[in-house]
Motif scaffolding. Structure first.
Motif, PDB file in Angstrom:
ATOM      1  N   UNK A 245      -0.229  -2.390   4.070  1.00 52.29           N
ATOM      2  CA  UNK A 245       1.248  -2.581   4.193  1.00 52.29           C
ATOM      3  C   UNK A 245       1.952  -2.965   5.750  1.00 52.29           C
ATOM      4  N   UNK A 246       2.446  -4.040   5.678  1.00 52.77           N
ATOM      5  CA  UNK A 246       3.108  -4.490   7.033  1.00 52.77           C
ATOM      6  C   UNK A 246       4.289  -3.568   7.267  1.00 52.77           C
ATOM      7  N   UNK A 247       4.393  -2.861   8.311  1.00 52.26           N
ATOM      8  CA  UNK A 247       5.245  -1.959   9.007  1.00 52.26           C
ATOM      9  C   UNK A 247       5.383  -0.525   8.175  1.00 52.26           C
ATOM     10  N   UNK A 248       5.581   0.342   8.828  1.00 51.98           N
ATOM     11  CA  UNK A 248       5.728   1.747   8.390  1.00 51.98           C
ATOM     12  C   UNK A 248       6.761   2.037   7.296  1.00 51.98           C
ATOM     13  N   UNK A 249       7.889   1.489   7.349  1.00 52.06           N
ATOM     14  CA  UNK A 249       8.908   1.442   6.188  1.00 52.06           C
ATOM     15  C   UNK A 249       8.150   0.962   5.001  1.00 52.06           C
ATOM     16  N   UNK A 250       7.400  -0.088   4.992  1.00 53.73           N
ATOM     17  CA  UNK A 250       7.080  -0.662   3.885  1.00 53.73           C
ATOM     18  C   UNK A 250       5.744   0.165   3.290  1.00 53.73           C
ATOM     19  N   UNK A 251       5.228   0.689   4.283  1.00 55.92           N
ATOM     20  CA  UNK A 251       3.923   1.666   4.133  1.00 55.92           C
ATOM     21  C   UNK A 251       4.339   2.789   3.067  1.00 55.92           C
ATOM     22  N   UNK A 252       5.630   3.320   3.553  1.00 52.62           N
ATOM     23  CA  UNK A 252       6.054   4.760   3.008  1.00 52.62           C
ATOM     24  C   UNK A 252       6.697   4.392   1.851  1.00 52.62           C
ATOM     25  N   UNK A 253       7.514   3.136   1.448  1.00 57.76           N
ATOM     26  CA  UNK A 253       7.750   2.517   0.140  1.00 57.76           C
ATOM     27  C   UNK A 253       6.831   2.542  -0.912  1.00 57.76           C
ATOM     28  N   UNK A 254       5.532   2.061  -0.449  1.00 58.62           N
ATOM     29  CA  UNK A 254       4.312   1.852  -1.347  1.00 58.62           C
ATOM     30  C   UNK A 254       3.908   3.203  -1.639  1.00 58.62           C
ATOM     31  N   UNK A 255       3.743   3.848  -0.526  1.00 60.18           N
ATOM     32  CA  UNK A 255       3.311   5.339  -0.916  1.00 60.18           C
ATOM     33  C   UNK A 255       3.849   5.921  -1.826  1.00 60.18           C
ATOM     34  N   UNK A 256       5.249   6.208  -1.651  1.00 58.68           N
ATOM     35  CA  UNK A 256       5.966   6.510  -2.904  1.00 58.68           C
ATOM     36  C   UNK A 256       5.869   6.319  -4.080  1.00 58.68           C
ATOM     37  N   UNK A 257       5.853   4.919  -4.191  1.00 59.88           N
ATOM     38  CA  UNK A 257       5.460   4.022  -5.358  1.00 59.88           C
ATOM     39  C   UNK A 257       4.441   4.540  -6.165  1.00 59.88           C
ATOM     40  N   UNK A 258       3.290   4.747  -5.574  1.00 56.54           N
ATOM     41  CA  UNK A 258       1.824   4.920  -5.921  1.00 56.54           C
ATOM     42  C   UNK A 258       1.963   6.391  -6.875  1.00 56.54           C
ATOM     43  N   UNK A 259       2.639   7.204  -5.801  1.00 53.61           N
ATOM     44  CA  UNK A 259       2.774   8.594  -6.394  1.00 53.61           C
ATOM     45  C   UNK A 259       3.579   8.812  -7.611  1.00 53.61           C
TER      46      UNK A 259
END
Length: 296
Positions: free
Chosen positions: A217-231
């Motif tokens: 993912x591009x940027x920490x913010x987007x990474x966290x969003x995707x991380x939460x989505x997966x969970x």
């Protein structure tokens, strides 16, 4: 000193069931001692120096040295002698021992336990379980097995339950920097440089017992969003704890994740574990992790 056995833990075979695990479970020494579970230490190497994990080097000291060392540390499985000592202390000749350990793809711990059994207790009822995972999810399996032992379940039932859960284990890590993946040889220098310039934040997973890249993912913010989505997409909330958050030198961000999921799920049973050194070596400080059981 021998570890005192938990009270009233007898299987149908009239054998006391004891559990052994190791420091890659992420369980605290205090919890393990309270539950009578030997926590076999992994070995950490910084150059020519070696340390027994937790016993001789804390997680905090490991992170401090990881940040300052020019050479990546490496971890090694406990020698068989440590298992033989634990088997003797738990009277393996007369009891049933459940050894619950990390994936053999990332650690030689299972092999070390197998050698110890073959050399010292070839006829003992020692059951060595490769959980195909590492870190907090391994710790949760140990805690579940301990609760089943205390409920009076027999060894066959406990092992079967663990084996049925292993395919549903999920662990993800959101990596903050590509530096340690590059230093460990998991990505090339050019890829690491481009990734840093583009603020790429990889999400790693444990697949078939091995660490693999799940997403970028591009940027920490987007990474966290995707991380939460997966969970949220994959997690089965029927378990307790339903989710375990892990971190490597990122306590505040881990607590923020816990707050998010407590509010979103209406659940309080979301503990926080430290990322174990075997993962932290490659993922680096700032890494966040999440472990849970997937939906059927």
């Amino acid at each position: 000193m021998a570890v005192p056995p938990p009270p009233n833990i007898i299987s149908k075979e009239v054998r006391v069931i004891r559990i052994i695990t190791d420091t890659l479970s992420g369980l605290s020494p205090q919890w393990a001692a309270e539950h009578g579970i030997p926590l076999i230490p992994q070995v950490i190497y910084f150059g020519e120096e070696s340390f027994l994990e937790i016993q001789e080097m804390s997680i905090e000291e490991f992170i401090r040295r990881l940040k300052s060392s020019s050479v990546l540390p490496r971890t090694a499985a406990p020698p068989p002698g440590l298992f033989i000592k634990a088997f003797e202390e738990l009277d393996a000749a007369h009891n049933t021992i459940l050894c619950i350990h990390p994936t053999a793809e990332l650690s030689g711990t299972v092999r070390s336990a197998q050698i110890a059994k073959a050399e010292a207790f070839p006829n003992a009822d020692i059951r060595i379980i490769d959980t195909r995972t590492i870190g907090a999810q391994l710790g949760v399996l140990v805690q579940m097995a301990d609760s089943w032992v205390r409920e009076g379940l027999d060894a066959d039932t406990i092992v079967r339950r663990l084996e049925e859960l292993i395919p549903r284990l999920r662990t993800y890590f959101l990596v903050d920097t590509l530096e340690y993946l590059q230093r460990g040889g998991r990505i090339g220098g050019a890829a690491a440089l481009v990734g840093q310039l583009l603020q790429i934040k990889p999400i790693l997973t444990i697949r078939d017992g091995k660490v693999d890249v799940y997403a970028r993912e591009r940027t920490k913010k987007r990474g966290l969003e995707r991380f939460r989505e997966i969970i949220l997409e994959e997690m089965d909330q029927s378990f307790s704890p339903c989710l375990v958050i892990q971190h490597c030198d990122a306590r505040q961000e881990a607590e923020e994740l816990v707050s998010f999921f407590r509010q979103r799920l209406g659940r309080q049973d979301i503990p926080v574990f430290d990322v174990v050194p075997a993962i932290a070596t490659h993922a680096g400080p700032g890494t966040l992790g999440a472990s849970f059981f997937a939906k059927p």
